[in-house]
Design a protein around this motif. Structure first.
Motif, PDB file in Angstrom:
ATOM      1  N   GLY A 164       0.725  -1.193  -0.058  1.00  0.00           N
ATOM      2  CA  GLY A 164       0.080   0.117   0.050  1.00  0.00           C
ATOM      3  C   GLY A 164       0.731   1.365   0.087  1.00  0.00           C
ATOM      4  N   SER A 165       1.993   1.252   0.862  1.00  0.00           N
ATOM      5  CA  SER A 165       2.688   2.333   0.798  1.00  0.00           C
ATOM      6  C   SER A 165       3.382   2.347  -0.565  1.00  0.00           C
ATOM      7  CB  SER A 165       4.158   1.950   1.764  1.00  0.00           C
ATOM      8  OG  SER A 165       3.081   2.155   3.197  1.00  0.00           O
ATOM      9  N   LEU A 166       3.665   1.618  -1.239  1.00  0.00           N
ATOM     10  CA  LEU A 166       4.481   1.440  -2.703  1.00  0.00           C
ATOM     11  C   LEU A 166       3.466   2.066  -3.604  1.00  0.00           C
ATOM     12  CD1 LEU A 166       6.469  -1.754  -2.493  1.00  0.00           C
ATOM     13  CD2 LEU A 166       7.428   0.822  -2.253  1.00  0.00           C
ATOM     14  N   ILE A 167       2.222   1.664  -3.456  1.00  0.00           N
ATOM     15  CA  ILE A 167       1.318   2.458  -4.512  1.00  0.00           C
ATOM     16  C   ILE A 167       1.186   3.873  -4.259  1.00  0.00           C
ATOM     17  CG2 ILE A 167      -1.369   2.248  -4.601  1.00  0.00           C
ATOM     18  CD1 ILE A 167      -1.316  -0.733  -3.977  1.00  0.00           C
ATOM     19  N   VAL A 168       1.149   4.489  -2.943  1.00  0.00           N
ATOM     20  CA  VAL A 168       0.992   5.687  -2.725  1.00  0.00           C
ATOM     21  C   VAL A 168       2.203   6.382  -3.505  1.00  0.00           C
ATOM     22  CG1 VAL A 168       1.319   7.537  -1.061  1.00  0.00           C
ATOM     23  CG2 VAL A 168      -0.167   5.518  -0.626  1.00  0.00           C
ATOM     24  N   LEU A 169       3.415   5.913  -3.089  1.00  0.00           N
ATOM     25  CA  LEU A 169       4.759   6.402  -3.620  1.00  0.00           C
ATOM     26  C   LEU A 169       4.577   6.308  -5.328  1.00  0.00           C
ATOM     27  CD1 LEU A 169       7.322   5.205  -1.279  1.00  0.00           C
ATOM     28  CD2 LEU A 169       6.245   7.179  -1.344  1.00  0.00           C
ATOM     29  N   VAL A 170       4.334   5.249  -5.874  1.00  0.00           N
ATOM     30  CA  VAL A 170       4.222   5.137  -7.172  1.00  0.00           C
ATOM     31  C   VAL A 170       3.048   6.116  -7.993  1.00  0.00           C
ATOM     32  CG1 VAL A 170       3.424   3.506  -9.133  1.00  0.00           C
ATOM     33  CG2 VAL A 170       5.086   2.698  -7.372  1.00  0.00           C
ATOM     34  N   HIS A 171       1.948   6.423  -7.196  1.00  0.00           N
ATOM     35  CA  HIS A 171       0.966   7.113  -7.467  1.00  0.00           C
ATOM     36  C   HIS A 171       1.437   8.510  -7.769  1.00  0.00           C
ATOM     37  CE1 HIS A 171      -2.816   8.691  -8.399  1.00  0.00           C
ATOM     38  NE2 HIS A 171      -2.622   9.694  -7.306  1.00  0.00           N
ATOM     39  N   TYR A 172       2.274   8.929  -7.019  1.00  0.00           N
ATOM     40  CA  TYR A 172       2.705  10.401  -7.108  1.00  0.00           C
ATOM     41  C   TYR A 172       3.994  10.676  -7.793  1.00  0.00           C
ATOM     42  CZ  TYR A 172      -0.891  11.530  -3.778  1.00  0.00           C
ATOM     43  OH  TYR A 172      -2.110  11.960  -3.395  1.00  0.00           O
ATOM     44  N   TYR A 173       4.977   9.532  -7.644  1.00  0.00           N
ATOM     45  CA  TYR A 173       6.251   9.631  -8.263  1.00  0.00           C
ATOM     46  C   TYR A 173       6.248   9.412  -9.726  1.00  0.00           C
ATOM     47  CZ  TYR A 173       9.018  11.244  -4.147  1.00  0.00           C
ATOM     48  OH  TYR A 173       9.640  12.055  -3.282  1.00  0.00           O
ATOM     49  N   LEU A 174       5.359   8.670 -10.188  1.00  0.00           N
ATOM     50  CA  LEU A 174       5.193   8.155 -11.709  1.00  0.00           C
ATOM     51  C   LEU A 174       4.250   9.012 -12.402  1.00  0.00           C
ATOM     52  CD1 LEU A 174       6.528   4.608 -11.558  1.00  0.00           C
ATOM     53  CD2 LEU A 174       7.625   6.501 -11.818  1.00  0.00           C
ATOM     54  N   LYS A 175       3.882  10.275 -11.922  1.00  0.00           N
ATOM     55  CA  LYS A 175       2.981  10.822 -12.420  1.00  0.00           C
ATOM     56  C   LYS A 175       2.707  10.917 -13.792  1.00  0.00           C
ATOM     57  CE  LYS A 175      -0.460  13.165  -9.959  1.00  0.00           C
ATOM     58  NZ  LYS A 175      -1.377  12.205  -8.911  1.00  0.00           N
ATOM     59  N   GLN A 191       4.389   8.652 -16.164  1.00  0.00           N
ATOM     60  CA  GLN A 191       4.729   7.902 -16.912  1.00  0.00           C
ATOM     61  C   GLN A 191       3.221   6.788 -16.474  1.00  0.00           C
ATOM     62  OE1 GLN A 191       7.303   8.578 -14.673  1.00  0.00           O
ATOM     63  NE2 GLN A 191       9.054   8.732 -16.190  1.00  0.00           N
ATOM     64  N   ASP A 192       2.192   7.183 -17.241  1.00  0.00           N
ATOM     65  CA  ASP A 192       0.889   6.227 -16.695  1.00  0.00           C
ATOM     66  C   ASP A 192       1.032   5.010 -16.907  1.00  0.00           C
ATOM     67  OD1 ASP A 192      -0.340   8.619 -16.305  1.00  0.00           O
ATOM     68  OD2 ASP A 192      -1.287   8.974 -18.066  1.00  0.00           O
ATOM     69  N   GLN A 193       1.776   4.495 -17.962  1.00  0.00           N
ATOM     70  CA  GLN A 193       1.499   2.890 -18.409  1.00  0.00           C
ATOM     71  C   GLN A 193       2.457   2.307 -17.093  1.00  0.00           C
ATOM     72  OE1 GLN A 193       2.995   2.331 -22.217  1.00  0.00           O
ATOM     73  NE2 GLN A 193       0.934   2.274 -23.105  1.00  0.00           N
ATOM     74  N   LEU A 194       3.390   2.572 -16.920  1.00  0.00           N
ATOM     75  CA  LEU A 194       4.340   2.140 -15.767  1.00  0.00           C
ATOM     76  C   LEU A 194       3.593   2.302 -14.365  1.00  0.00           C
ATOM     77  CD1 LEU A 194       7.018   0.739 -15.338  1.00  0.00           C
ATOM     78  CD2 LEU A 194       8.236   3.298 -15.000  1.00  0.00           C
TER      79      LEU A 194
END
Length: 230
Positions: free
Chosen positions: A144-155, A157-160
């Motif tokens: 869940g923490s990684l989802i939060v980080l990915v959601h904001y840091y890969l803004k 790069q939608d596919q990734l």
């Protein structure tokens, strides 16, 4: 831009619902109430059955994603990277969620409740106590923490971003389910760990980032030269 955003009351409601669910399950177990047995039997009937070599192989491997050593390793790597790139909030977020809540609080809870593991065939060897499920708690807090980080840091790069979020989201649900199938947890253990993890994850996200989660991460992606960090 430096304005503090409002507390997300929808997420707060979900967090409180998670805490209430945990209390509901803990109360039911400690007072030997009938709904706990119903939940547990439902889990064994609809998740554990049928036991097959293929399903056993799949869940034996999936459950490794919630092991203590693995979650601690991922936490440490993520926190170190965050510190190297001077994202202190991110490092604190991971250490608090995985290290303090996922590992520390989980061990405390297990010793408080002292629930024996199910007295059925265990597909894997597992010692210790059963309530709440540490794997379920760790799955929510780590991935869940990684989802939060990915959601904001890969803004950008939608596919990734969607690929990682889909993978981590699948693990959040598959790891807890694996514990019931493998016979090392009751469904009530898993629901308790999952709901407590939801509470911790949402509250830490809101509080550690000082109610400014969106602004903090957007600044990390598009830094402004004149912006001053608090």
């Amino acid at each position: 831009m430096s304005q503090m955003r409002k507390f997300d009351y929808l997420q707060l409601g979900v967090a409180i619902a998670g805490l209430l669910m945990f209390i509901f399950l803990a109360f039911g177990y400690t007072h030997h109430l009938g709904y706990i047995d119903w939940i547990d039997q439902f889990g064994f009937k609809h998740i554990r059955e049928p036991l097959t070599p293929e399903r056993s192989w799949f869940f034996r491997n999936i459950t490794r994603g919630g092991n203590t050593k693995w979650t601690a390793l991922v936490m440490a790597i993520t926190a170190i990277i965050a510190l190297l790139i001077r994202k202190i909030d991110v490092a604190v977020f991971m250490v608090v969620n995985v290290g303090v809540f996922g590992l520390g609080v989980m061990m405390l809870m297990k010793h408080i409740f002292h629930r024996p593991r199910p007295d059925i065939y265990h597909v894997i060897a597992q010692g210790g106590y059963s309530f709440p499920s540490g794997h379920a708690l760790n799955a929510v807090l780590l991935y869940g923490s990684l989802i939060v980080l990915v959601h904001y840091y890969l803004k950008k790069q939608d596919q990734l971003r969607y690929a990682f979020m889909t993978l981590f989201g699948a693990l959040v649900f598959a790891i807890p389910i694996s514990r019931v199938y493998l016979g090392v947890h009751y469904l009530s253990d898993v629901l308790a760990g999952f709901s407590l993890g939801v509470f911790f994850l949402i509250m830490s996200k809101e509080l550690i980032f000082k109610y400014r989660t969106r602004e903090v991460f957007e600044h990390a992606i598009n830094p402004e030269p004149s912006a001053n960090h608090a």
